[in-house]
Enzyme design. Structure first.
Site, short mmCIF file in Angstrom:
data_model
loop_
_atom_site.label_atom_id
_atom_site.label_comp_id
_atom_site.label_asym_id
_atom_site.label_seq_id
_atom_site.Cartn_x
_atom_site.Cartn_y
_atom_site.Cartn_z
N SER A 124 0.71 -1.33 -0.08
CA SER A 124 0.01 -0.02 0.02
C SER A 124 0.97 1.37 0.08
CB SER A 124 -0.89 -0.02 1.06
OG SER A 124 -2.18 0.72 0.80
N ASP A 171 -6.07 0.17 4.92
CA ASP A 171 -4.83 0.59 4.45
C ASP A 171 -4.49 2.06 4.86
OD1 ASP A 171 -4.85 -1.74 3.13
OD2 ASP A 171 -4.73 -0.90 0.91
P1 ADP Z 1 0.18 -0.29 -3.94
O1 ADP Z 1 -0.48 -1.46 -3.67
O2 ADP Z 1 1.43 -0.08 -3.73
O3 ADP Z 1 -0.72 0.88 -3.14
P2 ADP Z 1 -1.02 1.25 -6.05
O4 ADP Z 1 -1.33 1.09 -7.49
O5 ADP Z 1 -2.46 1.54 -5.39
O6 ADP Z 1 -0.11 0.04 -5.52
O7 ADP Z 1 -0.24 2.66 -5.93
C1 ADP Z 1 0.71 2.93 -6.62
C2 ADP Z 1 0.89 4.42 -7.02
O8 ADP Z 1 0.79 5.30 -5.91
C3 ADP Z 1 2.01 4.57 -8.12
O9 ADP Z 1 1.45 4.13 -9.30
C4 ADP Z 1 2.12 6.14 -7.82
O10 ADP Z 1 1.23 6.89 -8.81
C5 ADP Z 1 1.75 6.28 -6.52
N1 ADP Z 1 3.25 6.12 -5.70
C6 ADP Z 1 3.57 5.24 -4.63
N2 ADP Z 1 4.65 5.46 -4.38
C7 ADP Z 1 5.08 6.54 -5.04
C8 ADP Z 1 6.59 7.02 -5.13
N3 ADP Z 1 7.60 6.71 -4.31
N4 ADP Z 1 6.64 8.19 -5.72
C9 ADP Z 1 5.68 8.71 -6.81
N5 ADP Z 1 4.52 8.04 -6.62
C10 ADP Z 1 4.21 7.05 -5.87
MG MG Z 2 -2.93 1.15 -3.33
#
Ligand code: ADP
Ligand code: MG
Length: 379
Positions: A124, A171
């Site tokens: 997350s 989350d």
């Molecule tokens: P997760 O399961 O990790 O939450 P998501 O697809 O819901 O996966 O979220 C991922 C998105 O969050 C990325 O595509 C980006 O837009 C944003 N994000 C997460 N970490 C970063 C980061 N370190 N820098 C920039 N954007 C981020």
């Molecule tokens: Mg997510």
């Protein structure tokens, strides 16, 4: 370079001077899967992988952002029509808008951020991003007058309204409320929560990411929900939270065998979360681990949301003597969470990596996690 130094350097070069640092964390869920929509319990905690931001109000009505990890910038205003095009910036725009919708204040600011929560690995990163900025906006512009639950809901509404993800509250809740060495049992019906000390000297939590995601045609999540709803309706209760095995067995002849299996998992899972909490209070780590394996078994056989790769990871964990192991997340891919004795930690990682690679042609990704603080200001 340390995360904070990296951000500092980029802030100086993009905006000059300095701002205030904030961070928030990714999360794990030790046990309690597919329980949220059944009014049951989840048992998450924040981890030592964070999104960190340096932020400074700029006296305008514009937000200027720089993402270190994506090497990308975004500028937007704070009206609904000002939504940025980049997906990553929409998380922050959404947090600003959802704060304003709730009567909070948001003014223009400059921010640089970076993180080490792996993206899309089930930890997350998006909740970490939302709660970092929700916490910061509350601290900078609202004298911390927005309560923590509302901060979590700001993150959740951001996912719903600006990112197209129809998620529950867990989350963002874990990311905002997370506390070092504590897991938090959240009652998804009443939203009451309770901290449980999670001091597991002699063990580590290890995530093994299969890096597979099976695309499914017939929306299995909706089907699982419908099964649970049918059984609840037959029992005359709102959700399976209020059922036990005796009640289920009394209507066994009136529900399909599939619905029966789904409900059996959900009822068992509610009990298992409570069992894990009791075991932790007693310091009985062996029972925690056994219940994790039982959850895996239930997710695989009764709820049927596992897949070959995840069952294989679970088998290898068992063979290696890992104390507890199960699918973490909705299933059909993603990762397992493993409770691993220190003395077999390195050999387990080596074995699971090698065996998985030789069977599936790619290595799983391994993340050690430590239960840590959630959203915070860094002074
Ligand atoms: P997760 O399961 O990790 O939450 P998501 O697809 O819901 O996966 O979220 C991922 C998105 O969050 C990325 O595509 C980006 O837009 C944003 N994000 C997460 N970490 C970063 C980061 N370190 N820098 C920039 N954007 C981020
Ligand atoms: Mg997510």
């Amino acid at each position: 370079m340390e995360l904070q130094d990296k951000i500092r350097e980029a802030f100086v070069s993009h905006f000059g001077g300095e701002g205030i640092f904030y961070a928030s964390a990714g999360r794990i869920n030790l046990i309690g899967e597919h329980t949220d929509y059944n009014g049951g319990f989840v048992f998450p905690g924040a981890i030592d992988k964070v999104i960190m931001a340096e932020i400074r109000p700029n006296g305008t009505d514009k937000v200027n952002l720089y993402s270190v990890d994506l090497n990308d910038s975004s500028t937007f205003g704070l009206e609904e029509a000002d939504a940025p095009s980049q997906q990553w910036a929409r998380y922050i725009f959404g947090v600003c808008r959802e704060t304003i919708k709730r009567g909070g204040t948001v003014k223009g600011f400059d921010a640089v951020f970076a993180g080490n929560v792996p993206l899309g690995a089930g930890l997350s990163s998006s909740a970490a991003l939302e709660s970092c900025f929700a916490f910061a906006v509350n601290d900078l512009f609202n004298a911390n007058s927005i309560d923590k639950f509302e901060l979590a809901k700001i993150g959740q509404s951001t996912e719903h309204n600006y990112c197209g993800v129809n998620c529950g509250i867990m989350d963002q809740f874990a990311s905002v409320f997370g506390k070092k060495d504590c897991l938090i049992r959240l009652d998804c019906r009443s939203l009451e929560y309770e901290y449980f000390p999670f001091k597991i000297d002699g063990y580590k939590l290890v995530l093994v990411d299969s890096v597979v995601k099976h695309e499914l045609v017939d929306s299995p999540y909706n089907k699982r929900r419908e099964s649970c709803e049918r059984v609840a309706k037959r029992l005359g209760i709102e959700t399976l939270r209020d059922a036990d095995m005796e009640m289920l067995d009394a209507v066994k002849a009136d529900v399909t065998s599939e619905d029966y299996m789904r409900a059996r998992f959900v009822i068992g899972e509610k009990e298992r979360v409570l069992g894990v909490c009791d075991a932790l209070n007693r310091g009985d780590i062996a029972t925690v681990g056994r219940l994790m394996y039982e959850t895996h078994e239930g997710l695989s056989k009764d709820y049927e949301v596992s897949c070959e790769e995840l069952d294989y990871l679970n088998d290898v964990a068992k063979e290696c003597g890992v104390t507890g192991s199960r699918i973490m997340g909705g299933g059909f891919g993603g990762c397992t969470i493993n409770l691993v004795p220190d003395d077999i930690h390195d050999s387990f990682i080596a074995t699971v990596t090698e065996k998985f690679n030789s069977r599936y042609g790619h290595k799983p990704k391994i993340y050690d996690v430590i239960i840590s603080d959630g959203a915070r200001r860094i002074d």
